[in-house]
Motif scaffolding. Sequence first.
Motif, PDB file in Angstrom:
ATOM      1  N   PRO A  97      29.297 -41.581 -41.098  1.00  0.00           N
ATOM      2  CA  PRO A  97      29.273 -40.943 -39.779  1.00  0.00           C
ATOM      3  C   PRO A  97      28.249 -39.811 -39.762  1.00  0.00           C
ATOM      4  O   PRO A  97      28.259 -38.937 -40.623  1.00  0.00           O
ATOM      5  CB  PRO A  97      30.703 -40.404 -39.628  1.00  0.00           C
ATOM      6  CG  PRO A  97      31.200 -40.227 -41.024  1.00  0.00           C
ATOM      7  CD  PRO A  97      30.543 -41.299 -41.838  1.00  0.00           C
ATOM      8  N   PHE A  98      27.334 -39.853 -38.814  1.00  0.00           N
ATOM      9  CA  PHE A  98      26.242 -38.869 -38.786  1.00  0.00           C
ATOM     10  C   PHE A  98      25.805 -38.640 -37.355  1.00  0.00           C
ATOM     11  O   PHE A  98      25.752 -39.572 -36.554  1.00  0.00           O
ATOM     12  CB  PHE A  98      25.053 -39.361 -39.616  1.00  0.00           C
ATOM     13  CG  PHE A  98      23.858 -38.452 -39.572  1.00  0.00           C
ATOM     14  CD1 PHE A  98      23.781 -37.357 -40.418  1.00  0.00           C
ATOM     15  CD2 PHE A  98      22.831 -38.683 -38.681  1.00  0.00           C
ATOM     16  CE1 PHE A  98      22.685 -36.505 -40.381  1.00  0.00           C
ATOM     17  CE2 PHE A  98      21.726 -37.836 -38.633  1.00  0.00           C
ATOM     18  CZ  PHE A  98      21.659 -36.747 -39.483  1.00  0.00           C
ATOM     19  N   GLN A  99      25.506 -37.380 -37.040  1.00  0.00           N
ATOM     20  CA  GLN A  99      24.959 -37.046 -35.728  1.00  0.00           C
ATOM     21  C   GLN A  99      24.058 -35.832 -35.883  1.00  0.00           C
ATOM     22  O   GLN A  99      24.500 -34.763 -36.327  1.00  0.00           O
ATOM     23  CB  GLN A  99      26.071 -36.748 -34.723  1.00  0.00           C
ATOM     24  CG  GLN A  99      25.551 -36.491 -33.317  1.00  0.00           C
ATOM     25  CD  GLN A  99      26.671 -36.322 -32.316  1.00  0.00           C
ATOM     26  OE1 GLN A  99      27.800 -36.014 -32.680  1.00  0.00           O
ATOM     27  NE2 GLN A  99      26.377 -36.558 -31.051  1.00  0.00           N
ATOM     28  N   SER A 100      22.801 -35.975 -35.506  1.00  0.00           N
ATOM     29  CA  SER A 100      21.853 -34.872 -35.640  1.00  0.00           C
ATOM     30  C   SER A 100      21.659 -34.108 -34.338  1.00  0.00           C
ATOM     31  O   SER A 100      21.189 -32.978 -34.337  1.00  0.00           O
ATOM     32  CB  SER A 100      20.498 -35.415 -36.104  1.00  0.00           C
ATOM     33  OG  SER A 100      19.905 -36.201 -35.078  1.00  0.00           O
ATOM     34  N   GLY A 101      22.014 -34.766 -33.229  1.00  0.00           N
ATOM     35  CA  GLY A 101      21.753 -34.154 -31.931  1.00  0.00           C
ATOM     36  C   GLY A 101      20.441 -34.589 -31.319  1.00  0.00           C
ATOM     37  O   GLY A 101      20.161 -34.291 -30.161  1.00  0.00           O
ATOM     38  N   TYR A 102      19.617 -35.318 -32.080  1.00  0.00           N
ATOM     39  CA  TYR A 102      18.340 -35.853 -31.589  1.00  0.00           C
ATOM     40  C   TYR A 102      18.454 -37.369 -31.520  1.00  0.00           C
ATOM     41  O   TYR A 102      18.662 -38.034 -32.546  1.00  0.00           O
ATOM     42  CB  TYR A 102      17.192 -35.431 -32.493  1.00  0.00           C
ATOM     43  CG  TYR A 102      17.016 -33.931 -32.585  1.00  0.00           C
ATOM     44  CD1 TYR A 102      16.282 -33.249 -31.626  1.00  0.00           C
ATOM     45  CD2 TYR A 102      17.598 -33.215 -33.622  1.00  0.00           C
ATOM     46  CE1 TYR A 102      16.114 -31.867 -31.697  1.00  0.00           C
ATOM     47  CE2 TYR A 102      17.440 -31.833 -33.699  1.00  0.00           C
ATOM     48  CZ  TYR A 102      16.712 -31.172 -32.733  1.00  0.00           C
ATOM     49  OH  TYR A 102      16.556 -29.807 -32.807  1.00  0.00           O
ATOM     50  N   ALA A 103      18.324 -37.920 -30.326  1.00  0.00           N
ATOM     51  CA  ALA A 103      18.558 -39.349 -30.121  1.00  0.00           C
ATOM     52  C   ALA A 103      17.637 -40.205 -30.974  1.00  0.00           C
ATOM     53  O   ALA A 103      18.081 -41.180 -31.596  1.00  0.00           O
ATOM     54  CB  ALA A 103      18.388 -39.704 -28.648  1.00  0.00           C
ATOM     55  N   LEU A 104      16.365 -39.863 -31.022  1.00  0.00           N
ATOM     56  CA  LEU A 104      15.405 -40.665 -31.790  1.00  0.00           C
ATOM     57  C   LEU A 104      15.773 -40.695 -33.267  1.00  0.00           C
ATOM     58  O   LEU A 104      15.724 -41.751 -33.902  1.00  0.00           O
ATOM     59  CB  LEU A 104      13.992 -40.107 -31.594  1.00  0.00           C
ATOM     60  CG  LEU A 104      12.866 -40.860 -32.328  1.00  0.00           C
ATOM     61  CD1 LEU A 104      12.817 -42.310 -31.866  1.00  0.00           C
ATOM     62  CD2 LEU A 104      11.524 -40.167 -32.095  1.00  0.00           C
ATOM     63  N   LEU A 105      16.152 -39.554 -33.819  1.00  0.00           N
ATOM     64  CA  LEU A 105      16.541 -39.493 -35.218  1.00  0.00           C
ATOM     65  C   LEU A 105      17.829 -40.262 -35.465  1.00  0.00           C
ATOM     66  O   LEU A 105      17.954 -40.972 -36.473  1.00  0.00           O
ATOM     67  CB  LEU A 105      16.704 -38.031 -35.655  1.00  0.00           C
ATOM     68  CG  LEU A 105      17.142 -37.795 -37.107  1.00  0.00           C
ATOM     69  CD1 LEU A 105      16.161 -38.433 -38.085  1.00  0.00           C
ATOM     70  CD2 LEU A 105      17.305 -36.312 -37.380  1.00  0.00           C
TER      71      LEU A 105
END
Length: 302
Positions: free
Chosen positions: A243-251
């Motif tokens: 589970p991962f979320q960077s906050g940047y859609a492209l990434l």
Amino acid sequence: MINLLVHFVLMLAMPPLLLGVINKTKALFAGRKGLPLLQNYYDLIKLARKDVVISQTTTWIFVAAPVISLTGIVMAGLLVPLGPFQSPISFTGDLILFAYLLAVGRFFTTAAALDTGSPFEGMGAAREVTFACLSEPVLFFALLVLAKMSGTLILGDLLHAPLTVGIQGAAASLVLVAIGMFIVLLAENSRIPVDDPNTHLELTMIHEAMVLDHSGPLLGLILYGASVKLFVLSAVLLHILFPFQSGYALLDWSLFMVEMLGVAVAIGVVESIMARLQMRHVPYLLIAAILFCAFGFVLLVR
């Protein structure tokens, strides 16, 4: 809107690439060059251009089954969020619909196999539904663990539970569930050690035995549907493992695609270092997967 469009594009375009990565990984382990990475796309195009040969003993089920099966799998894919993004369709209790959309595809595939009257396809259908009786409880136990963590019955929200709720106190449960789901991923997609998608011996086939009489575009729909099913179940597994979320859609989209390719590599490694199990030993593997997920739930509620 852009994220929904990317969801559709990835779900429809990326699945054959996963099979190509698996084949390349197996070829690397065997010291071979292997097939081109995009060979599965070429095969689907070639099958789409061929004529269809239909036995006179079959009914409408034989023709409709590949279409219905693919439709069910694609609809199930619309219920599963990709990475940290939301799924196109979500509502309370949709996890039940997800499980049985996959079951609808299996039902019509086995019905088409029985429709031909072929003893080999009948054997494959019997094996398929027998092992499905053991793989479906694994899926429900895994979803039950995530539902307990999230406190919701919406598939998208409970799959995001390891990301939003966190894994404090639930790491052991998630590890057990991930192991069980990986076994189901191999079983549901007819991969080693459960089945060998490249075998040509009818007596040892499971899924491949059920589609021996299909040809042309109908066979192409079946092969494409199998690749989409691999994509969808791999996406479910990634919610538990990474589970991962960077906050940047492209990434986030880029990382999701890399993780999907990583799952394909892992499947290729498993198929390269393991032999196919004897048919009588496959239920033991699936029962072990049930126990992994069941113990994961016990650890969560203790």
